[in-house]
Design a protein around this motif. Structure first.
Motif, PDB file in Angstrom:
ATOM      1  N   VAL A  17       0.831  -1.207   0.000  1.00 36.88           N
ATOM      2  CA  VAL A  17       0.000   0.000   0.000  1.00 36.88           C
ATOM      3  C   VAL A  17       0.865   1.256   0.000  1.00 36.88           C
ATOM      4  CG1 VAL A  17      -1.626   1.347   1.413  1.00 36.88           C
ATOM      5  CG2 VAL A  17      -2.009  -1.093   1.033  1.00 36.88           C
ATOM      6  N   ARG A  18       1.952   1.213   0.730  1.00 38.55           N
ATOM      7  CA  ARG A  18       2.798   2.407   0.820  1.00 38.55           C
ATOM      8  C   ARG A  18       3.617   2.649  -0.443  1.00 38.55           C
ATOM      9  NH1 ARG A  18       4.722   5.392   5.297  1.00 38.55           N
ATOM     10  NH2 ARG A  18       6.309   5.319   3.817  1.00 38.55           N
ATOM     11  N   ALA A  19       3.827   1.624  -1.255  1.00 36.08           N
ATOM     12  CA  ALA A  19       4.625   1.810  -2.480  1.00 36.08           C
ATOM     13  C   ALA A  19       4.041   2.910  -3.373  1.00 36.08           C
ATOM     14  CB  ALA A  19       4.757   0.493  -3.230  1.00 36.08           C
ATOM     15  N   PRO A  20       2.753   2.865  -3.714  1.00 36.98           N
ATOM     16  CA  PRO A  20       2.210   3.946  -4.539  1.00 36.98           C
ATOM     17  C   PRO A  20       1.774   5.176  -3.737  1.00 36.98           C
ATOM     18  CG  PRO A  20       0.549   2.245  -4.248  1.00 36.98           C
ATOM     19  CD  PRO A  20       1.805   1.752  -3.587  1.00 36.98           C
ATOM     20  N   MET A  21       1.680   5.027  -2.393  1.00 38.98           N
ATOM     21  CA  MET A  21       1.237   6.142  -1.544  1.00 38.98           C
ATOM     22  C   MET A  21       2.205   6.317  -0.373  1.00 38.98           C
ATOM     23  SD  MET A  21      -2.877   5.457  -1.461  1.00 38.98           S
ATOM     24  CE  MET A  21      -2.770   3.693  -1.137  1.00 38.98           C
ATOM     25  N   PRO A  22       3.416   6.759  -0.634  1.00 39.00           N
ATOM     26  CA  PRO A  22       4.426   6.824   0.431  1.00 39.00           C
ATOM     27  C   PRO A  22       4.104   7.807   1.553  1.00 39.00           C
ATOM     28  CG  PRO A  22       5.233   7.872  -1.567  1.00 39.00           C
ATOM     29  CD  PRO A  22       3.932   7.216  -1.914  1.00 39.00           C
ATOM     30  N   ASP A  23       3.202   8.735   1.324  1.00 38.89           N
ATOM     31  CA  ASP A  23       2.842   9.698   2.367  1.00 38.89           C
ATOM     32  C   ASP A  23       1.767   9.176   3.312  1.00 38.89           C
ATOM     33  OD1 ASP A  23       4.680  11.537   1.402  1.00 38.89           O
ATOM     34  OD2 ASP A  23       3.227  12.454   0.050  1.00 38.89           O
ATOM     35  N   LEU A  24       1.182   8.033   3.001  1.00 35.85           N
ATOM     36  CA  LEU A  24       0.144   7.452   3.840  1.00 35.85           C
ATOM     37  C   LEU A  24       0.754   6.967   5.153  1.00 35.85           C
ATOM     38  CD1 LEU A  24      -2.843   6.580   4.024  1.00 35.85           C
ATOM     39  CD2 LEU A  24      -2.142   4.397   3.019  1.00 35.85           C
ATOM     40  N   LYS A  25       0.189   7.391   6.248  1.00 36.40           N
ATOM     41  CA  LYS A  25       0.667   7.012   7.580  1.00 36.40           C
ATOM     42  C   LYS A  25      -0.187   5.858   8.094  1.00 36.40           C
ATOM     43  CE  LYS A  25       3.390  10.673   7.953  1.00 36.40           C
ATOM     44  NZ  LYS A  25       4.658  10.602   7.331  1.00 36.40           N
ATOM     45  N   LEU A  26       0.441   4.706   8.304  1.00 40.12           N
ATOM     46  CA  LEU A  26      -0.256   3.524   8.799  1.00 40.12           C
ATOM     47  C   LEU A  26       0.345   3.094  10.127  1.00 40.12           C
ATOM     48  CD1 LEU A  26      -0.332   1.427   5.498  1.00 40.12           C
ATOM     49  CD2 LEU A  26      -2.208   2.748   6.484  1.00 40.12           C
ATOM     50  N   MET A  27      -0.530   2.761  11.086  1.00 34.46           N
ATOM     51  CA  MET A  27      -0.081   2.284  12.386  1.00 34.46           C
ATOM     52  C   MET A  27      -0.755   0.948  12.679  1.00 34.46           C
ATOM     53  SD  MET A  27      -0.456   3.879  16.222  1.00 34.46           S
ATOM     54  CE  MET A  27      -2.045   3.146  16.609  1.00 34.46           C
ATOM     55  N   PRO A  28       0.028  -0.132  12.713  1.00 31.60           N
ATOM     56  CA  PRO A  28      -0.561  -1.423  13.005  1.00 31.60           C
ATOM     57  C   PRO A  28      -0.869  -1.601  14.486  1.00 31.60           C
ATOM     58  CG  PRO A  28       1.798  -1.653  12.807  1.00 31.60           C
ATOM     59  CD  PRO A  28       1.465  -0.223  12.482  1.00 31.60           C
ATOM     60  N   THR A  29      -1.999  -2.227  14.761  1.00 32.37           N
ATOM     61  CA  THR A  29      -2.338  -2.687  16.101  1.00 32.37           C
ATOM     62  C   THR A  29      -2.944  -4.073  15.931  1.00 32.37           C
ATOM     63  OG1 THR A  29      -4.555  -1.725  16.057  1.00 32.37           O
ATOM     64  CG2 THR A  29      -2.799  -0.357  16.970  1.00 32.37           C
ATOM     65  N   CYS A  46       4.321   3.962  10.525  1.00 33.72           N
ATOM     66  CA  CYS A  46       4.832   5.213  11.086  1.00 33.72           C
ATOM     67  C   CYS A  46       4.976   5.106  12.605  1.00 33.72           C
ATOM     68  CB  CYS A  46       3.928   6.374  10.720  1.00 33.72           C
ATOM     69  SG  CYS A  46       2.270   6.282  11.444  1.00 33.72           S
ATOM     70  N   ALA A  47       4.258   4.159  13.183  1.00 39.01           N
ATOM     71  CA  ALA A  47       4.262   3.905  14.627  1.00 39.01           C
ATOM     72  C   ALA A  47       3.659   2.523  14.812  1.00 39.01           C
ATOM     73  CB  ALA A  47       3.435   4.958  15.364  1.00 39.01           C
ATOM     74  N   VAL A  48       3.734   2.009  16.019  1.00 34.83           N
ATOM     75  CA  VAL A  48       3.106   0.716  16.311  1.00 34.83           C
ATOM     76  C   VAL A  48       2.273   0.844  17.576  1.00 34.83           C
ATOM     77  CG1 VAL A  48       4.857  -0.676  15.162  1.00 34.83           C
ATOM     78  CG2 VAL A  48       5.151  -0.116  17.563  1.00 34.83           C
ATOM     79  N   GLY A  49       1.193   0.084  17.628  1.00 36.40           N
ATOM     80  CA  GLY A  49       0.350   0.031  18.816  1.00 36.40           C
ATOM     81  C   GLY A  49       0.491  -1.343  19.450  1.00 36.40           C
ATOM     82  N   ILE A  50       0.886  -1.382  20.703  1.00 39.17           N
ATOM     83  CA  ILE A  50       1.065  -2.652  21.403  1.00 39.17           C
ATOM     84  C   ILE A  50       0.229  -2.610  22.674  1.00 39.17           C
ATOM     85  CG2 ILE A  50       2.707  -4.261  22.416  1.00 39.17           C
ATOM     86  CD1 ILE A  50       4.909  -2.855  20.826  1.00 39.17           C
ATOM     87  N   GLY A  51      -0.642  -3.587  22.813  1.00 41.96           N
ATOM     88  CA  GLY A  51      -1.512  -3.637  23.984  1.00 41.96           C
ATOM     89  C   GLY A  51      -1.153  -4.776  24.907  1.00 41.96           C
ATOM     90  N   SER A  52      -1.838  -5.899  24.723  1.00 36.38           N
ATOM     91  CA  SER A  52      -1.709  -7.016  25.661  1.00 36.38           C
ATOM     92  C   SER A  52      -0.316  -7.628  25.691  1.00 36.38           C
ATOM     93  CB  SER A  52      -2.750  -8.087  25.349  1.00 36.38           C
ATOM     94  OG  SER A  52      -2.581  -8.573  24.027  1.00 36.38           O
ATOM     95  N   ALA A  53       0.437  -7.528  24.624  1.00 39.62           N
ATOM     96  CA  ALA A  53       1.803  -8.051  24.646  1.00 39.62           C
ATOM     97  C   ALA A  53       2.688  -7.224  25.580  1.00 39.62           C
ATOM     98  CB  ALA A  53       2.400  -8.053  23.242  1.00 39.62           C
ATOM     99  N   LEU A  54       2.399  -5.949  25.676  1.00 43.19           N
ATOM    100  CA  LEU A  54       3.204  -5.054  26.512  1.00 43.19           C
ATOM    101  C   LEU A  54       2.719  -5.060  27.962  1.00 43.19           C
ATOM    102  CD1 LEU A  54       5.406  -2.850  26.650  1.00 43.19           C
ATOM    103  CD2 LEU A  54       3.654  -1.204  26.023  1.00 43.19           C
ATOM    104  N   ILE A  55       1.433  -4.924  28.140  1.00 43.69           N
ATOM    105  CA  ILE A  55       0.866  -4.839  29.492  1.00 43.69           C
ATOM    106  C   ILE A  55      -0.033  -6.047  29.698  1.00 43.69           C
ATOM    107  CG2 ILE A  55      -0.483  -3.434  31.087  1.00 43.69           C
ATOM    108  CD1 ILE A  55       0.390  -0.989  29.471  1.00 43.69           C
ATOM    109  N   GLN A  56       0.559  -7.123  30.157  1.00 43.77           N
ATOM    110  CA  GLN A  56      -0.155  -8.382  30.340  1.00 43.77           C
ATOM    111  C   GLN A  56      -1.071  -8.296  31.563  1.00 43.77           C
ATOM    112  OE1 GLN A  56       3.636 -10.078  30.649  1.00 43.77           O
ATOM    113  NE2 GLN A  56       3.604 -11.008  28.609  1.00 43.77           N
TER     114      GLN A  56
END
Length: 86
Positions: A17-29, A46-56
């Motif tokens: 997805v980012r190949a044709p749209m490099p300015d698109l900001k995606l954050m996986p959770t 651009c960032a990552v969201g970590i929930g249960s893996a971080l705060i068990q």
């Protein structure tokens, strides 16, 4: 844009997805772990969201804040390795 659940789409989705749209900001959770945060960034997140893996839940319930600190240290080291090009 928050992408959830990111593990269903995968890191290749981010790259594609980012190949044709490099300015698109995606954050996986959902699917971001302590050891793969750097891989998500390398895939274009651009960032990552970590929930249960971080705060068990069991660590919180038992007051084991040292475990949560250790989890944070692990994910931080993973991100630092990515930034250092390792």
């Amino acid at each position: 844009m928050k992408v959830f659940p990111a593990d269903i789409l995968g890191m290749n989705f981010f790259k594609s997805v980012r190949a044709p749209m490099p300015d698109l900001k995606l954050m996986p959770t959902g699917g971001v772990s302590l050891s793969n945060a750097g891989e998500w960034l390398a895939a274009g997140a651009c960032a990552v969201g970590i929930g249960s893996a971080l705060i068990q839940k069991d660590a919180v319930a038992s007051g084991n804040y040292q475990q949560i600190r250790e989890n944070a240290r692990i994910v931080r080291a993973c991100i630092d390795d990515y930034r250092a090009g390792l």
